[in-house]
Design a protein around this motif. Structure first.
Motif, mmCIF file in Angstrom:
data_model
loop_
_atom_site.group_PDB
_atom_site.id
_atom_site.type_symbol
_atom_site.label_atom_id
_atom_site.label_comp_id
_atom_site.label_asym_id
_atom_site.label_seq_id
_atom_site.Cartn_x
_atom_site.Cartn_y
_atom_site.Cartn_z
ATOM 1 N N ARG A 11 0.862 -1.184 0.000
ATOM 2 C CA ARG A 11 0.000 0.000 0.000
ATOM 3 C C ARG A 11 0.891 1.225 0.000
ATOM 4 O O ARG A 11 1.816 1.331 0.811
ATOM 5 N N VAL A 12 0.621 2.149 -0.929
ATOM 6 C CA VAL A 12 1.394 3.390 -1.003
ATOM 7 C C VAL A 12 1.055 4.222 0.227
ATOM 8 O O VAL A 12 -0.103 4.551 0.470
ATOM 9 N N ARG A 13 2.056 4.525 1.033
ATOM 10 C CA ARG A 13 1.815 5.305 2.251
ATOM 11 C C ARG A 13 2.193 6.770 2.091
ATOM 12 O O ARG A 13 1.741 7.613 2.844
ATOM 13 N N ALA A 14 3.042 7.082 1.095
ATOM 14 C CA ALA A 14 3.432 8.464 0.860
ATOM 15 C C ALA A 14 3.904 8.624 -0.577
ATOM 16 O O ALA A 14 4.498 7.710 -1.151
ATOM 17 N N VAL A 15 3.619 9.804 -1.148
ATOM 18 C CA VAL A 15 4.059 10.158 -2.495
ATOM 19 C C VAL A 15 4.671 11.546 -2.411
ATOM 20 O O VAL A 15 4.088 12.452 -1.814
ATOM 21 N N ARG A 16 5.860 11.682 -3.007
ATOM 22 C CA ARG A 16 6.509 12.995 -2.979
ATOM 23 C C ARG A 16 7.246 13.215 -4.290
ATOM 24 O O ARG A 16 8.019 12.373 -4.725
ATOM 25 N N ASP A 17 6.977 14.360 -4.910
ATOM 26 C CA ASP A 17 7.769 14.743 -6.079
ATOM 27 C C ASP A 17 9.103 15.262 -5.585
ATOM 28 O O ASP A 17 9.161 16.030 -4.625
ATOM 29 N N THR A 18 10.168 14.815 -6.250
ATOM 30 C CA THR A 18 11.504 15.274 -5.893
ATOM 31 C C THR A 18 11.990 16.196 -6.992
ATOM 32 O O THR A 18 11.300 16.389 -7.995
ATOM 33 N N ASN A 19 13.164 16.742 -6.817
ATOM 34 C CA ASN A 19 13.699 17.593 -7.880
ATOM 35 C C ASN A 19 14.100 16.760 -9.091
ATOM 36 O O ASN A 19 14.408 17.301 -10.132
ATOM 37 N N ARG A 20 14.091 15.440 -8.938
ATOM 38 C CA ARG A 20 14.462 14.552 -10.038
ATOM 39 C C ARG A 20 13.241 13.886 -10.639
ATOM 40 O O ARG A 20 13.027 13.945 -11.826
ATOM 41 N N ASP A 21 12.454 13.195 -9.840
ATOM 42 C CA ASP A 21 11.338 12.417 -10.351
ATOM 43 C C ASP A 21 10.246 12.335 -9.277
ATOM 44 O O ASP A 21 9.879 13.343 -8.714
ATOM 45 N N ARG A 22 9.783 11.115 -8.936
ATOM 46 C CA ARG A 22 8.767 10.934 -7.901
ATOM 47 C C ARG A 22 9.189 9.803 -6.979
ATOM 48 O O ARG A 22 9.696 8.786 -7.408
ATOM 49 N N ARG A 23 8.949 9.996 -5.697
ATOM 50 C CA ARG A 23 9.318 9.024 -4.670
ATOM 51 C C ARG A 23 8.039 8.462 -4.063
ATOM 52 O O ARG A 23 7.127 9.212 -3.712
ATOM 53 N N PHE A 24 8.000 7.138 -3.959
ATOM 54 C CA PHE A 24 6.884 6.447 -3.323
ATOM 55 C C PHE A 24 7.401 5.684 -2.112
ATOM 56 O O PHE A 24 8.450 5.044 -2.185
ATOM 57 N N GLU A 25 6.667 5.748 -1.008
ATOM 58 C CA GLU A 25 6.911 4.865 0.131
ATOM 59 C C GLU A 25 5.797 3.833 0.132
ATOM 60 O O GLU A 25 4.620 4.182 0.011
ATOM 61 N N VAL A 26 6.190 2.558 0.246
ATOM 62 C CA VAL A 26 5.248 1.456 0.110
ATOM 63 C C VAL A 26 5.296 0.589 1.364
ATOM 64 O O VAL A 26 6.372 0.114 1.752
ATOM 65 N N GLU A 27 4.139 0.402 1.997
ATOM 66 C CA GLU A 27 4.038 -0.527 3.132
ATOM 67 C C GLU A 27 3.983 -1.938 2.587
ATOM 68 O O GLU A 27 3.384 -2.193 1.538
ATOM 69 N N THR A 28 4.613 -2.861 3.315
ATOM 70 C CA THR A 28 4.692 -4.247 2.859
ATOM 71 C C THR A 28 4.725 -5.201 4.036
ATOM 72 O O THR A 28 5.082 -4.813 5.149
ATOM 73 N N SER A 29 4.373 -6.458 3.759
ATOM 74 C CA SER A 29 4.526 -7.501 4.777
ATOM 75 C C SER A 29 5.850 -8.252 4.592
ATOM 76 O O SER A 29 6.143 -9.171 5.355
ATOM 77 N N TYR A 30 6.651 -7.879 3.591
ATOM 78 C CA TYR A 30 7.950 -8.512 3.406
ATOM 79 C C TYR A 30 8.816 -8.311 4.640
ATOM 80 O O TYR A 30 8.741 -7.276 5.304
#
Length: 183
Positions: A11-30
């Motif tokens: 599940r995507v927990r955060a999305v942030r545009d960076t000065n380069r591209d886009r950063r996603f933080e993803v929750e996982t059970s791994y």
């Protein structure tokens, strides 16, 4: 490489545009103790590199081209994502072999003749030992995109126009070419 057999729904927990591209933080059970920084994980079929990890989450950075060429550009907080860890040598191939390369830094490389004939769009090539996806091929030249993490943690970020690089062509392409020559 992946097999298309999903092993977690993140599940995507955060999305942030960076000065380069886009950063996603993803929750996982791994078990993230078994996931290294720089590891590849397939996200809805797109191979992305882990650039940071925390308690039950990891972060990836996505190039503009990949955002445009896939559904990743539409992800927002709360989006559910099919995840798959890469296949290890000796693992059962339950699905089929897929690379996860839908499509940063753009680099164009001129391959020497006759090596250029083994390079195919969306195929794999190693440049100075770094596995990359070929985006386009025109004659002896081919282009690759290099995500910011790879650009920063390898020597590829030091390339200048005219730099010489070591190329390794996908082994399957070599065998296929040889088979076609003898068939």
């Amino acid at each position: 490489m992946f097999t298309g057999i999903v092993s977690d729904i993140g599940r995507v927990r955060a999305v942030r545009d960076t000065n380069r591209d886009r950063r996603f933080e993803v929750e996982t059970s791994y078990d993230l103790d078994t996931v290294e920084i720089g590891a590849s994980i397939s996200h809805a079929g797109c191979c992305l590199t882990v650039v940071e990890k925390g308690d039950r989450w990891f972060a990836v950075e996505v190039s503009t081209e990949s955002l445009d060429a896939s559904t990743l550009g539409g992800w927002g907080e709360g989006a559910e994502v099919n995840l798959e860890r890469p296949t290890r040598v000796g693992d059962e191939l339950g699905g089929h072999i897929v690379s996860g390369h839908v499509d940063s830094h753009r680099v164009t490389i001129r391959a020497p003749v006759p090596l250029h004939r083994f390079i195919a769009r969306k195929g794999s090539v190693a440049v100075d030992g770094v596995s990359l996806t070929v985006n386009e091929v025109e004659g002896e030249e081919f282009g690759v995109n290099i995500i910011p993490h790879t650009w920063d943690v390898t020597t590829l970020g030091r390339l200048k126009p005219g730099s010489k690089v070591n190329l390794e062509i996908d082994m399957l392409a070599r065998y296929l070419a040889r088979w076609q020559e003898t068939a």
